[in-house]
Scaffold this motif. Structure first.
Motif, PDB file in Angstrom:
ATOM      1  N   ILE A   1     -25.815   2.832  25.257  1.00  0.00           N
ATOM      2  CA  ILE A   1     -25.388   4.178  25.235  1.00  0.00           C
ATOM      3  C   ILE A   1     -26.342   5.218  24.271  1.00  0.00           C
ATOM      4  O   ILE A   1     -27.260   4.849  23.498  1.00  0.00           O
ATOM      5  CB  ILE A   1     -24.671   3.699  23.495  1.00  0.00           C
ATOM      6  N   GLU A   2     -26.757   6.514  24.574  1.00  0.00           N
ATOM      7  CA  GLU A   2     -27.591   6.992  24.782  1.00  0.00           C
ATOM      8  C   GLU A   2     -27.274   7.928  23.081  1.00  0.00           C
ATOM      9  O   GLU A   2     -26.623   8.667  22.816  1.00  0.00           O
ATOM     10  CB  GLU A   2     -27.859   8.624  25.237  1.00  0.00           C
ATOM     11  N   ASN A   3     -28.344   7.985  21.763  1.00  0.00           N
ATOM     12  CA  ASN A   3     -28.801   8.986  21.053  1.00  0.00           C
ATOM     13  C   ASN A   3     -29.971   8.572  20.446  1.00  0.00           C
ATOM     14  O   ASN A   3     -31.364   7.747  21.105  1.00  0.00           O
ATOM     15  CB  ASN A   3     -27.457   8.202  19.857  1.00  0.00           C
TER      16      ASN A   3
ATOM     17  N   LEU B   1     -18.855  -8.120  17.207  1.00  0.00           N
ATOM     18  CA  LEU B   1     -18.956  -7.662  18.996  1.00  0.00           C
ATOM     19  C   LEU B   1     -18.101  -6.487  18.368  1.00  0.00           C
ATOM     20  O   LEU B   1     -16.836  -6.115  17.906  1.00  0.00           O
ATOM     21  CB  LEU B   1     -18.313  -8.703  19.547  1.00  0.00           C
ATOM     22  N   PRO B   2     -18.751  -5.610  19.313  1.00  0.00           N
ATOM     23  CA  PRO B   2     -17.773  -4.644  20.031  1.00  0.00           C
ATOM     24  C   PRO B   2     -16.364  -4.606  20.932  1.00  0.00           C
ATOM     25  O   PRO B   2     -16.245  -5.725  20.836  1.00  0.00           O
ATOM     26  CB  PRO B   2     -18.451  -3.584  21.179  1.00  0.00           C
TER      27      PRO B   2
ATOM     28  N   PHE C   1     -21.494   5.510  16.267  1.00  0.00           N
ATOM     29  CA  PHE C   1     -21.574   5.288  16.986  1.00  0.00           C
ATOM     30  C   PHE C   1     -20.787   4.500  16.517  1.00  0.00           C
ATOM     31  O   PHE C   1     -20.209   3.144  17.873  1.00  0.00           O
ATOM     32  CB  PHE C   1     -23.174   4.392  17.114  1.00  0.00           C
TER      33      PHE C   1
ATOM     34  N   MET D   1     -26.381  -1.772  24.836  1.00  0.00           N
ATOM     35  CA  MET D   1     -24.838  -1.508  25.957  1.00  0.00           C
ATOM     36  C   MET D   1     -24.819   0.224  26.658  1.00  0.00           C
ATOM     37  O   MET D   1     -24.279   0.860  27.164  1.00  0.00           O
ATOM     38  CB  MET D   1     -23.919  -1.308  24.664  1.00  0.00           C
TER      39      MET D   1
ATOM     40  N   ILE E   1     -17.342   4.917  18.106  1.00  0.00           N
ATOM     41  CA  ILE E   1     -17.146   4.229  19.802  1.00  0.00           C
ATOM     42  C   ILE E   1     -16.717   2.841  19.702  1.00  0.00           C
ATOM     43  O   ILE E   1     -15.868   2.444  20.291  1.00  0.00           O
ATOM     44  CB  ILE E   1     -18.114   4.600  20.331  1.00  0.00           C
ATOM     45  N   LEU E   2     -17.875   1.838  19.211  1.00  0.00           N
ATOM     46  CA  LEU E   2     -17.341   0.579  19.783  1.00  0.00           C
ATOM     47  C   LEU E   2     -16.568  -0.138  18.468  1.00  0.00           C
ATOM     48  O   LEU E   2     -16.188  -1.436  18.654  1.00  0.00           O
ATOM     49  CB  LEU E   2     -18.970  -0.153  18.939  1.00  0.00           C
TER      50      LEU E   2
END
Lengths: 70, 326, 349
Positions: free
Chosen positions: B181-183, B322-323, B248, B179, B251-252
């Protein structure tokens, strides 16, 4: 329809900002609010929908202080 | 250079692939015989498992599909109290796969197998049309020492459930990559040999072990509760979750309780053994964040005591996890 | 006051039964996750209202999504929540296996980049949501327009909360108070509920999503009801850190720039006038044909979703509950979402 969480603005570039959520960085559109780097914003679906002036702990303290006894 | 159909035809290109990649990394006295089947000397009770690995992306933070497939099968055997010995590996390569990527993955498999003390004794490769994907099937054999009987049906009232570390890392890592998403979340894929060995070597009477993979802790505990005909109560505050993974999930709209790991396990022991078992697990490289997270009682189903002292049911995962936005 | 005091007070409540409705799927989820029902008196009944815009989406909309997903050179982009909602031809999850092109998004704004990179593909966004999400779709359209990107369409099933609340107040006498939707209220503000509180004399308390927020809201409502003889019902904003009385004006403005109200079909409830939002005429090129997608699957006669959703009956009083209708094979909205009333009851059976 409300999964939204507060994150901290790391940097701003025009209408977009990099927002941090406990180490996750997401590109967020900040067109709906006026905010500065370092402030916390409520983010939903990639858009900041409000600035959150207090952190969670402070907010809860005030929430309870405001309540009168039943 | 990329894989193409000739690599699977059994001719020159196939032979070169075998020699340059598989032969280079998987060398051992059984495999090198290059017979139609591996011939092994085994005695005693055998644990035998199989698994297929279809993850994308095939290379991710903390590992790759090669490391993953060895860990997955080794862990399945370990969870039955077996000592893993031999692994097979079947590859399905799609045309277009970069050979350098395959090389990296096969090297990683060999390294992981060596660290886990298993030999890769049989294999197969097929090439199909496609867009550069890679799928691996593994099977594994382990020997169960005499007298050892590990099963999901062994839990009794009063037993305690230990979790070896943080929830959800692998699933969060893969989804982050998918997806965008930076981490810094890394997959936790790891072989659990050191934890299992330490418990048995130190005389812990282990009743049940399970690795927490697809479906997450919620699903695994339900399976155990069902098998043992008991009830399990989780303490929410005891669940170890890395704050980055929690962020994380927030967020989702995901729940770490249902997110998969690839290097975490639960161990069920009697309450008398629990503190000692916990210390042993914490002293191993992959068990630093271990915690006692639940207790077994009479009854049925899985419950959770929440942070504020409330109580809720923890069911199995429905659907795909699922998110969410809602 | 401490949270323990509030919990004790609510646990010991022994007055007449009080029925409190929340109209936000995320509130339903928080209540479930924190086990709040187990902490309070059984005389305080928490009822999940029609607060999940995904779950109340009719079959015709899903079928149209599937059509686009199966169409050549088209990709359907959606939030994860939509995958399980059943249309007449099945759900998005099911048709994915038959060659339908469905991609997940975290934000609709990602689609603009995708569309730029693949100019020969038309990206259709399954634009579902309440007022919390509408601004994100508006910003997406704005960005597409400014960048001259034409290969995006929005198939909208957008709904607004106030008409639904009004409908419930008019049609359902049995609800004593409302927990106001936290994040919808960030957009629309908290003072909008005053007309409802005054006219129907029900307290409205806007709450956040931590269990503490929800407990405070319940406490507030119980308090107001207990003192009803002395005071009129009021609107209280207990989420001031995020919700302003007037809401987010910029968000409201961008919504009305691109969208206008129209009738909408709520699965389980029926058509509610002016409860939907549709792309305005001048931006129709970005509309995937969203009007008129009202037809729903014929919910079997024995389906009592409409009654469950407004708290008239408990889920287990519906004859289909747990048998024909269950989480893996849901009919009505209450079971479609794992956090809907029926979804929760099923897992507590």
């Amino acid at each position: 329809m409300c999964v939204a969480i507060p994150g901290k603005i790391l940097s701003i570039d025009g209408m977009k900002a990099k927002v941090d959520f406990s180490g996750n960085t997401v590109d967020v559109n900040i067109g709906l609010i006026d905010a500065k780097v370092g402030e916390y914003v409520l983010v939903h679906a990639g858009c900041a929908i409000e600035v959150m002036p207090k952190d969670k702990a402070e907010e809860l303290i005030e929430l309870f202080e405001d309540l009168e006894a039943l | 250079m990329k894989i193409n159909m000739s690599h699977g035809s059994g001719g020159k290109a196939s032979a070169e692939l075998m020699k340059d990649i598989f032969g280079k990394y998987f060398s051992n006295e059984v495999l090198n015989k290059m017979e139609d089947a591996a011939v092994l000397e085994l005695s005693g009770r055998i644990a035998y498992s199989t698994d297929s690995f279809v993850v994308t992306p095939v290379i991710f933070k903390g590992g790759d599909i090669g490391k993953l497939c060895v860990c997955g099968t080794v862990n399945d055997l370990l969870m039955m109290g077996a000592e893993p010995k031999y692994i097979t590996a079947g590859f399905i390569l799609e045309e277009g796969l970069e050979i350098s990527e395959l090389d990296q993955i096969v090297a990683s498999m060999a390294k992981t197998a060596k660290e886990a003390g298993v030999q890769i004794v049989a294999g197969d490769t097929k090439v199909v049309e496609g867009k550069g994907g890679l799928y691996i099937n593994t099977s594994g054999i382990g020997i169960i020492p005499k007298g050892r009987n590990i099963s999901a049906a062994n839990c009794r009232e009063g037993d305690l459930v230990l979790l070896s570390g943080n929830l959800g890392d692998h699933h969060a890592c893969i989804l982050s990559a998918r997806m965008g998403i930076e981490n810094n979340i890394k997959s936790d894929c790891a072989c659990l040999n050191s934890i299992v060995k330490s418990l048995f070597d130190n005389g812990i009477a282990v009743k049940t072990m399970r690795d927490v993979t697809r479906g997450g802790l919620g699903t695994v505990l339900n399976e155990i509760a069902e098998a043992s005909q008991c009830s399990i109560e989780i303490r929410e505050e005891a669940l170890p979750v890395n704050p980055e993974v929690k962020g994380f999930c927030d967020i989702l709209g995901l729940d770490p309780l249902y997110m998969g790991n690839e290097g975490k396990m639960i161990t069920v022991v009697s309450s008398a053994d629990a503190e000692r078992a916990l210390k042993l697990i914490k002293d191993t490289p992959h068990g630093k964040d271990a915690a006692i997270i639940a207790k077994v009682s009479a009854g049925k189903g899985v419950m959770m005591k929440t942070r504020l002292g409330g109580s809720r049911i923890v069911d199995v995962l429905y659907g795909e996890g699922l998110p969410r936005i809602c | 006051m401490k949270v323990e005091n509030i919990i004790n007070c609510l646990k010991e409540y022994d007055g007449p039964e009080i029925r409190i409705m929340e109209v936000c799927g995320t509130h339903t989820a928080s209540i479930f996750k924190s086990g709040i029902r187990s902490l309070i008196s059984s005389k305080i009944r928490l009822i999940s209202g029609p607060g999940c815009p995904v779950c109340v989406t009719p079959a015709a909309y899903i079928d149209q999504c599937i059509c686009y997903a199966m169409k050549e050179n088209h990709v359907l982009v959606t939030f994860g929540d939509m995958m399980k909602v059943p249309g007449e031809k099945g759900s998005l999850s099911q048709v994915r296996g038959e060659g339908a092109k469905v991609e997940l998004m975290y934000s609709p704004m990602e689609v603009v980049e995708k569309a730029k990179k693949n100019p020969n593909t038309t990206y259709v966004i399954a634009a579902v949501g309440f007022e919390t999400t509408v601004p994100a779709y508006a910003l997406t359209m704005e960005e597409a327009i400014q960048a001259g990107v034409k290969n995006i369409k929005l198939l909208t099933a957008l709904k607004t909360v106030m008409p639904a609340l009004k409908w419930i107040c008019e049609n359902e006498q049995g609800i004593d108070g409302f927990i106001g939707p936290g994040h919808v209220s960030v957009i629309i503000g908290s003072e909008v509920y005053e007309s409802l509180a005054e006219r129907y004399q029900r307290p409205f308390v806007v709450a956040g999503f931590e269990p503490e927020h929800i407990l405070v809201a319940i406490y507030d409502i119980v308090g107001q009801i207990s003192k009803h003889s002395e005071h009129d019902a009021e609107v209280h904003n207990r989420y001031k850190n995020a919700v302003k009385a007037e809401g987010n004006k910029k968000a409201q403005e961008i919504i009305s720039r691109y969208f206008e109200p129209g009738k909408a079909m709520w699965r389980g409830l029926g058509i509610i006038e002016d409860s939907g939002l549709y792309i305005k005429e001048e931006y129709r090129e970005y509309d995937g044909g969203s009007r008129g997608l009202d037809r729903d699957i014929e919910l079997p006669e024995s389906c009592r979703c409409g009654d469950v959703i407004i708290g008239r009956i408990n889920p287990n009083e519906c004859p289909m509950f747990g048998t024909a209708c269950n989480p893996t094979n849901p009919y009505g909205p209450c079971m479609v979402s794992s956090e809907g009333a029926c979804g929760i009851w099923y897992r507590n059976r």
